[in-house]
Write an enzyme that holds these catalytic residues in place. Sequence first.
Site, short mmCIF file in Angstrom:
data_model
loop_
_atom_site.label_atom_id
_atom_site.label_comp_id
_atom_site.label_asym_id
_atom_site.label_seq_id
_atom_site.Cartn_x
_atom_site.Cartn_y
_atom_site.Cartn_z
CG ASN A 8 -1.89 1.06 1.29
OD1 ASN A 8 -1.88 1.96 0.45
ND2 ASN A 8 -2.78 1.02 2.26
CE LYS A 15 -0.08 3.35 5.99
NZ LYS A 15 -1.50 3.60 6.01
NE ARG A 89 -6.06 1.63 -0.65
CZ ARG A 89 -6.29 2.47 0.32
NH1 ARG A 89 -5.35 2.70 1.21
NH2 ARG A 89 -7.44 3.07 0.43
CG HIS A 178 -12.81 4.96 1.86
ND1 HIS A 178 -13.46 6.04 2.40
CD2 HIS A 178 -11.52 5.08 2.21
CE1 HIS A 178 -12.59 6.79 3.06
NE2 HIS A 178 -11.40 6.23 2.95
CG LEU A 207 -17.88 7.20 9.88
CD1 LEU A 207 -18.80 7.39 11.09
CD2 LEU A 207 -18.22 8.21 8.78
CG ASN A 209 -7.10 11.27 9.30
OD1 ASN A 209 -7.68 12.35 9.47
ND2 ASN A 209 -5.88 11.04 9.71
N GLY A 210 -9.99 9.77 6.49
CA GLY A 210 -10.85 9.94 5.31
C GLY A 210 -12.18 9.29 5.65
NE ARG A 239 -8.93 13.54 2.49
CZ ARG A 239 -9.04 12.23 2.25
NH1 ARG A 239 -9.87 11.79 1.34
NH2 ARG A 239 -8.32 11.37 2.92
NE ARG A 281 -7.48 9.08 19.14
CZ ARG A 281 -6.57 8.23 18.70
NH1 ARG A 281 -6.34 7.11 19.33
NH2 ARG A 281 -5.88 8.49 17.62
CB VAL A 328 -14.22 8.15 13.65
CG1 VAL A 328 -15.37 8.82 14.38
CG2 VAL A 328 -13.01 9.08 13.59
CD GLU A 330 -12.75 -0.48 12.88
OE1 GLU A 330 -11.86 -0.84 13.67
OE2 GLU A 330 -12.60 -0.49 11.64
CG ASN A 331 -11.82 2.82 18.05
OD1 ASN A 331 -11.75 1.82 18.74
ND2 ASN A 331 -11.10 2.99 16.95
CD GLU A 381 -8.84 0.20 3.58
OE1 GLU A 381 -8.18 0.52 4.59
OE2 GLU A 381 -9.23 1.01 2.74
P1 ADP Z 1 -7.14 6.49 8.13
O1 ADP Z 1 -8.20 7.07 7.24
O2 ADP Z 1 -5.92 7.34 8.22
O3 ADP Z 1 -6.88 5.02 7.91
P2 ADP Z 1 -8.29 5.62 10.65
O4 ADP Z 1 -9.33 4.72 10.12
O5 ADP Z 1 -7.12 5.02 11.35
O6 ADP Z 1 -7.77 6.64 9.57
O7 ADP Z 1 -9.01 6.64 11.66
C1 ADP Z 1 -8.33 7.69 12.28
C2 ADP Z 1 -9.33 8.44 13.17
O8 ADP Z 1 -9.85 7.52 14.13
C3 ADP Z 1 -8.74 9.61 13.93
O9 ADP Z 1 -9.56 10.74 13.79
C4 ADP Z 1 -8.77 9.13 15.37
O10 ADP Z 1 -9.02 10.19 16.24
C5 ADP Z 1 -9.96 8.20 15.37
N1 ADP Z 1 -9.89 7.29 16.51
C6 ADP Z 1 -8.98 6.32 16.74
N2 ADP Z 1 -9.22 5.73 17.95
C7 ADP Z 1 -10.29 6.35 18.48
C8 ADP Z 1 -11.03 6.23 19.70
N3 ADP Z 1 -10.71 5.33 20.62
N4 ADP Z 1 -12.09 7.04 19.88
C9 ADP Z 1 -12.43 7.96 18.95
N5 ADP Z 1 -11.78 8.14 17.80
C10 ADP Z 1 -10.73 7.36 17.56
#
Ligand code: ADP
Length: 395
Positions: A8, A15, A89, A178, A207, A209-210, A239, A281, A328, A330-331, A381
């Site tokens: 990737n 990566k 990728r 995506h 959800l 960073n992108g 963005r 966060r 975002v 998942e968490n 992915e």
């Molecule tokens: P990318 O698009 O770079 O692959 P990710 O899927 O890793 O991004 O998501 C990054 C986002 O996930 C960041 O905004 C980060 O704040 C958020 N994130 C990661 N862990 C948590 C958490 N425990 N609670 C809330 N947001 C989180």
Amino acid sequence: MSAILVVNSGSSSIKYQLIDAESEERLASGLVERIGEQVGRIEHHQGEERIELEVRVPDHTAAFAAVLDAFAQAGTAIAELEVAAVGHRVVQGGSEFVAPTLITDAVAERILALRELAPLHNPAHHQAIVAARAALPDVPHVAVFDTAFHQSMPPHAYTYAIDTQVAAQHGVRRYGFHGISHLVVSRRAAALLERPVSTLRQIVLHLGNGASACAIDGGRSIDTSMGLTPLEGLVMGTRSGDLDPGALLHLLRSGMDVDELDRLLNQRSGLLGLTGSNDFRDVRAAAASGDAAARLAIEVTVHAIRRYLGAYLVALGGADTIVFTAGVGENAADLRAAVCADLEWFGVRLDPARNEARIREARRISTDDSRVAVLVVPTDEEAEIARQTWELITA
Ligand code: ADP
């Protein structure tokens, strides 16, 4: 021998993961960063071994050589690992790549030619492909495209209402991104629900960073929020997402130049533009301590997601499941709750305890009697790229 090396590549990084396509076991993984700078860095994990080194990686060829060195240093050279294929990728496959594709010289050239539509991504992919094919010439290399899954969209979803000749001349249409994530997540959601994917109307919310939303009918993407580029749609880390195109004209006429506008929309907008941080966060913590800008940023983010949710509920004629994925999705239980708030009239009922439980596996977060099943499904992915690569080479 079913080990697939998944690559990737970005403009200044590569990566990679070595994945057993049959068991999905991670055999090794790593990252080369700061390609093109004075001093680069590689981090490599293989079994118990962990290697972290500063390396000189002036370009992707050197970076790929560093990856092979790292395998050898960690104890098992890549030749002994019997790599069956390399899966690359590729972000932008245009209208021509609708499925994983065996990379020939001609295919590599087409990927480079698509740089007009993805100036940051495709040239980097091309460099990594050339370097990887030179380093591992005896195995098949396969391109897996982020756009391919969305090629099933109907014309009314991918057509922008501008002069058709201009659109055709410049390739201006919705491609969507995506796709690898939306595909793997929608399949895993179907498995969790124990239903064939062909019977499901799904809305997947990726959800991270992108960020993008996707309406999936019977396993096929029928609409998605990202467009010609990964800039359209939801509010993201840096963005803007949707914006009146008139705002761009206004800024250009006010004296901003094209590169400044590009940086504004891609790197200085979204959560970062609204609050000063692109990390959800931080924004959440600021909002909790009463910061008005952070609160507004979360409300704007949630509003954008719900706007697409509404649109896709109509496009699909209802939904069997809404699926949250990526960092975002998942968490952030609080964001999921805000997105699903007051949708009981539509058959969406979250179970607060399930939503807040800290579990890493795919799971249901709605109540048992919720008509729409709301799920959290971790995306993967790399595993999907390995699977598609393996499927192509064993077909
Ligand atoms: P990318 O698009 O770079 O692959 P990710 O899927 O890793 O991004 O998501 C990054 C986002 O996930 C960041 O905004 C980060 O704040 C958020 N994130 C990661 N862990 C948590 C958490 N425990 N609670 C809330 N947001 C989180």
